[in-house]
Enzyme design. Structure first.
Site, PDB file in Angstrom:
ATOM      1  N   CYS A  56       0.843  -1.198   0.000  1.00 23.96           N
ATOM      2  CA  CYS A  56       0.000   0.000   0.000  1.00 23.96           C
ATOM      3  C   CYS A  56       0.882   1.253   0.000  1.00 23.96           C
ATOM      4  O   CYS A  56       1.853   1.327   0.742  1.00 23.96           O
ATOM      5  CB  CYS A  56      -0.909   0.000   1.229  1.00 23.96           C
ATOM      6  N   CYS A  60       0.717   4.739   6.933  1.00 26.17           N
ATOM      7  CA  CYS A  60       0.109   4.574   8.258  1.00 26.17           C
ATOM      8  C   CYS A  60       1.068   3.746   9.140  1.00 26.17           C
ATOM      9  O   CYS A  60       1.346   2.578   8.814  1.00 26.17           O
ATOM     10  CB  CYS A  60      -1.235   3.867   8.124  1.00 26.17           C
ATOM     11  N   CYS A  63       0.450   0.080  10.268  1.00 30.39           N
ATOM     12  CA  CYS A  63      -0.099  -0.910   9.336  1.00 30.39           C
ATOM     13  C   CYS A  63       0.947  -1.823   8.699  1.00 30.39           C
ATOM     14  O   CYS A  63       1.888  -1.370   8.049  1.00 30.39           O
ATOM     15  CB  CYS A  63      -0.896  -0.200   8.253  1.00 30.39           C
ATOM     16  N   CYS A 100     -17.197  -8.298   5.209  1.00 32.11           N
ATOM     17  CA  CYS A 100     -16.432  -7.057   4.991  1.00 32.11           C
ATOM     18  C   CYS A 100     -15.205  -7.349   4.151  1.00 32.11           C
ATOM     19  O   CYS A 100     -14.424  -8.249   4.494  1.00 32.11           O
ATOM     20  CB  CYS A 100     -15.956  -6.480   6.315  1.00 32.11           C
ATOM     21  N   CYS A 131     -19.986  -5.018   3.226  1.00 23.50           N
ATOM     22  CA  CYS A 131     -19.195  -3.890   3.728  1.00 23.50           C
ATOM     23  C   CYS A 131     -17.867  -3.898   2.983  1.00 23.50           C
ATOM     24  O   CYS A 131     -17.340  -4.967   2.686  1.00 23.50           O
ATOM     25  CB  CYS A 131     -18.953  -4.057   5.231  1.00 23.50           C
ATOM     26  N   CYS A 191     -19.280   3.000   8.736  1.00 21.50           N
ATOM     27  CA  CYS A 191     -18.538   2.300   9.782  1.00 21.50           C
ATOM     28  C   CYS A 191     -17.264   3.107   9.970  1.00 21.50           C
ATOM     29  O   CYS A 191     -16.434   3.171   9.053  1.00 21.50           O
ATOM     30  CB  CYS A 191     -18.237   0.872   9.334  1.00 21.50           C
ATOM     31  N   ARG A 263     -17.871  -1.811  17.849  1.00 16.01           N
ATOM     32  CA  ARG A 263     -17.193  -3.067  17.493  1.00 16.01           C
ATOM     33  C   ARG A 263     -15.900  -3.242  18.255  1.00 16.01           C
ATOM     34  O   ARG A 263     -15.004  -2.396  18.187  1.00 16.01           O
ATOM     35  CB  ARG A 263     -16.906  -3.070  15.990  1.00 16.01           C
TER      36      ARG A 263
HETATM   37  N1  SAM Z   1      -6.573   0.784   3.060  1.00 17.58           N
HETATM   38  C1  SAM Z   1      -7.848   1.147   3.530  1.00 17.58           C
HETATM   39  C2  SAM Z   1      -7.792   2.300   4.515  1.00 17.58           C
HETATM   40  O1  SAM Z   1      -6.827   2.410   5.250  1.00 17.58           O
HETATM   41  O2  SAM Z   1      -8.743   3.091   4.543  1.00 17.58           O
HETATM   42  C3  SAM Z   1      -8.636   0.004   4.158  1.00 17.58           C
HETATM   43  C4  SAM Z   1      -7.905  -1.060   4.975  1.00 17.58           C
HETATM   44  S1  SAM Z   1      -7.122  -0.529   6.484  1.00 17.58           S
HETATM   45  C5  SAM Z   1      -6.158  -1.918   6.904  1.00 17.58           C
HETATM   46  C6  SAM Z   1      -8.483  -0.479   7.637  1.00 17.58           C
HETATM   47  C7  SAM Z   1      -8.194  -0.083   9.046  1.00 17.58           C
HETATM   48  O3  SAM Z   1      -7.548  -1.130   9.733  1.00 17.58           O
HETATM   49  C8  SAM Z   1      -7.303   1.117   9.300  1.00 17.58           C
HETATM   50  O4  SAM Z   1      -7.955   2.320   9.140  1.00 17.58           O
HETATM   51  C9  SAM Z   1      -6.906   0.897  10.743  1.00 17.58           C
HETATM   52  O5  SAM Z   1      -7.803   1.571  11.592  1.00 17.58           O
HETATM   53  C10 SAM Z   1      -7.024  -0.621  10.923  1.00 17.58           C
HETATM   54  N2  SAM Z   1      -5.702  -1.225  11.197  1.00 17.58           N
HETATM   55  C11 SAM Z   1      -4.708  -1.416  10.312  1.00 17.58           C
HETATM   56  N3  SAM Z   1      -3.624  -1.965  10.891  1.00 17.58           N
HETATM   57  C12 SAM Z   1      -3.939  -2.110  12.204  1.00 17.58           C
HETATM   58  C13 SAM Z   1      -3.222  -2.601  13.327  1.00 17.58           C
HETATM   59  N4  SAM Z   1      -1.968  -3.023  13.231  1.00 17.58           N
HETATM   60  N5  SAM Z   1      -3.839  -2.623  14.528  1.00 17.58           N
HETATM   61  C14 SAM Z   1      -5.119  -2.177  14.626  1.00 17.58           C
HETATM   62  N6  SAM Z   1      -5.838  -1.700  13.599  1.00 17.58           N
HETATM   63  C15 SAM Z   1      -5.256  -1.659  12.399  1.00 17.58           C
HETATM   64 FE1  SF4 Z   2      -2.726   1.285   3.368  1.00 16.88          FE
HETATM   65 FE2  SF4 Z   2      -2.717   0.119   5.736  1.00 16.88          FE
HETATM   66 FE3  SF4 Z   2      -2.947   2.760   5.594  1.00 16.88          FE
HETATM   67 FE4  SF4 Z   2      -4.995   1.181   4.749  1.00 16.88          FE
HETATM   68  S1  SF4 Z   2      -4.220   1.391   6.844  1.00 16.88           S
HETATM   69  S2  SF4 Z   2      -4.145   2.974   3.727  1.00 16.88           S
HETATM   70  S3  SF4 Z   2      -3.822  -0.559   3.960  1.00 16.88           S
HETATM   71  S4  SF4 Z   2      -1.177   1.568   4.950  1.00 16.88           S
END
Ligand code: SAM
Ligand code: SF4
Ligand code: DTB
Length: 347
Positions: A56, A60, A63, A100, A131, A191, A263
């Site tokens: 990606c 973040c 992530c 989802c 979702c 959500c 949730r």
């Molecule tokens: N890429 C898209 C986005 O970020 O909008 C959708 C998938 S992203 C993985 C969805 C959510 O997963 C993120 O907004 C974050 O809140 C949650 N998430 C990701 N990694 C995480 C982690 N290590 N621990 C807890 N929540 C996590």
């Molecule tokens: Fe990409 Fe992870 Fe951020 Fe979603 S949360 S935008 S998958 S880096």
């Protein structure tokens, strides 16, 4: 304030005052609000599938799927529609009421849309709620997804506006709010939640909940994720958040957004049964079910079945909880709003 009041004008200091309450008072308050809106022994169950994994472009820091960090996640292209539908069938057999689908995208590209539309249509035909969480959406994309039958869109604010810059630099808080507004305007259910345990302060946790609760309409579903610390991400060695602080965050989400499903989201694999039970007592009434979240582990299905049975919890059947019922609950709560309290009382 009664247990049914729905407000959109929460001040940060009011929310911080809730955080500062003695734990037992806070939980009692949250339970009252929860029971005024929901059957406290019913939990909505969703299953999650990663339809496009890793690589990606966003940064973040929490992530495992960000291309900016070296983690053990293998990159996978967009999954074939038939494969997604086969997973949805399995989820339905396991008792999920909502499916989802998540993609590690900044936003869906035009070339991706025909595939995700087919996924939505196919999952819906199976009689499951749909979702998706695909990153940012334009107003047009949101409308197209809604017309395909998408019920919910997940897009998290993640944290407070002040702390946000410490977590992500490749998109702004404003971008996220804009996506939520596009989703709402397109007529989908929202959500939206966030993550705790990222080194934020209590005031940041209050700030996240304040943003969610003061949206023009409360998200129907509010995921509260406990950070899953993944090797290779900048957050892999952060200190654990005090579990009671996590329970407080759930309780306050319940109080601020009384008619929303709260949730108990990522992080359950690392939680004891007792901590999860406390989260349900604090007003959490929705979980992800199935061994895998997107890329990290979730409790085994058997383990969750045992937990439900030990606690006398039952999966919520969506047939018995139609949109009309949810609308009616919210309408009742809003009617209460016409008689605002003179002052705030804890219970
Ligand atoms: N890429 C898209 C986005 O970020 O909008 C959708 C998938 S992203 C993985 C969805 C959510 O997963 C993120 O907004 C974050 O809140 C949650 N998430 C990701 N990694 C995480 C982690 N290590 N621990 C807890 N929540 C996590
Ligand atoms: Fe990409 Fe992870 Fe951020 Fe979603 S949360 S935008 S998958 S880096
Ligand atoms: C949300 O708030 N939590 C889910 C869902 N929305 C998409 C994702 C949790 C991801 C946890 C890390 C992983 O498994 O990759």
């Amino acid at each position: 304030m009664t247990a049914t009041t729905v407000r959109h004008d929460w001040q940060r200091d009011e929310i911080e005052a809730l955080f500062n309450q003695p734990f037992n008072d806070l939980l009692f308050h949250a339970q009252q609000v929860h029971r005024a809106h929901f059957d406290a022994n019913k939990v909505q169950v969703s299953t999650l599938l990663s339809i496009k994994t890793g690589a990606c472009p966003e940064d973040c820091k929490y992530c495992p799927q960000s291309a900016h960090y070296r983690t053990d996640v293998d990159r996978e292209r967009l999954m074939a529609v038939e494969k997604v539908l086969a997973e949805a069938v399995a989820a339905k057999q396991q008792g999920a009421s909502r499916f989802c689908m998540g993609a590690a995208w900044r936003n869906p590209k035009d070339r991706d849309m025909p595939y995700v539309i087919e996924m939505v249509k196919g999952v819906k035909e199976l009689g499951l709620e749909t979702c998706m969480t695909l990153g940012m959406l334009s107003a047009e994309q949101a409308k197209v997804l809604q017309q395909a039958g998408l019920d919910y869109y997940n897009h998290n604010l993640d944290t407070s506006p002040e702390f946000y810059g410490e977590i992500i630099s490749t998109r702004t808080y404003h971008d996220r709010l804009q996506t939520l507004s596009n989703v709402r305007d397109a007529g989908m259910k929202v959500c939206a939640g966030g993550i705790v345990g990222m080194g934020e302060s209590r005031s940041d946790r209050a700030g996240l909940l304040q943003q969610l609760a003061n949206l023009p309409k409360h998200p129907e579903s509010v995921p509260v994720n406990m950070l899953v610390k993944v090797k290779g991400t900048p957050f892999e060695n952060l200190d654990d958040l005090d579990p009671f602080e996590f329970v407080r965050t759930i309780a306050i989400a319940r109080i601020l957004m009384p008619a929303s499903f709260v949730r108990l989201s990522a992080g359950r694999e690392e939680m004891s049964d007792e901590l999860q039970a406390m989260c349900f007592m604090a007003g959490a009434n929705s979980i992800f079910y199935g061994e895998q979240l997107l890329t990290t582990a979730n409790p085994e299905a058997d383990k969750d079945q045992q937990l439900f049975s030990r606690l006398g919890l039952e999966p919520l059947q969506m047939e018995g909880y139609s949109d009309d019922v949810h609308e009616a609950v919210i309408a009742d709560a809003v009617a209460e709003e016409e008689h605002p309290p003179l002052y705030y009382q804890a219970n």
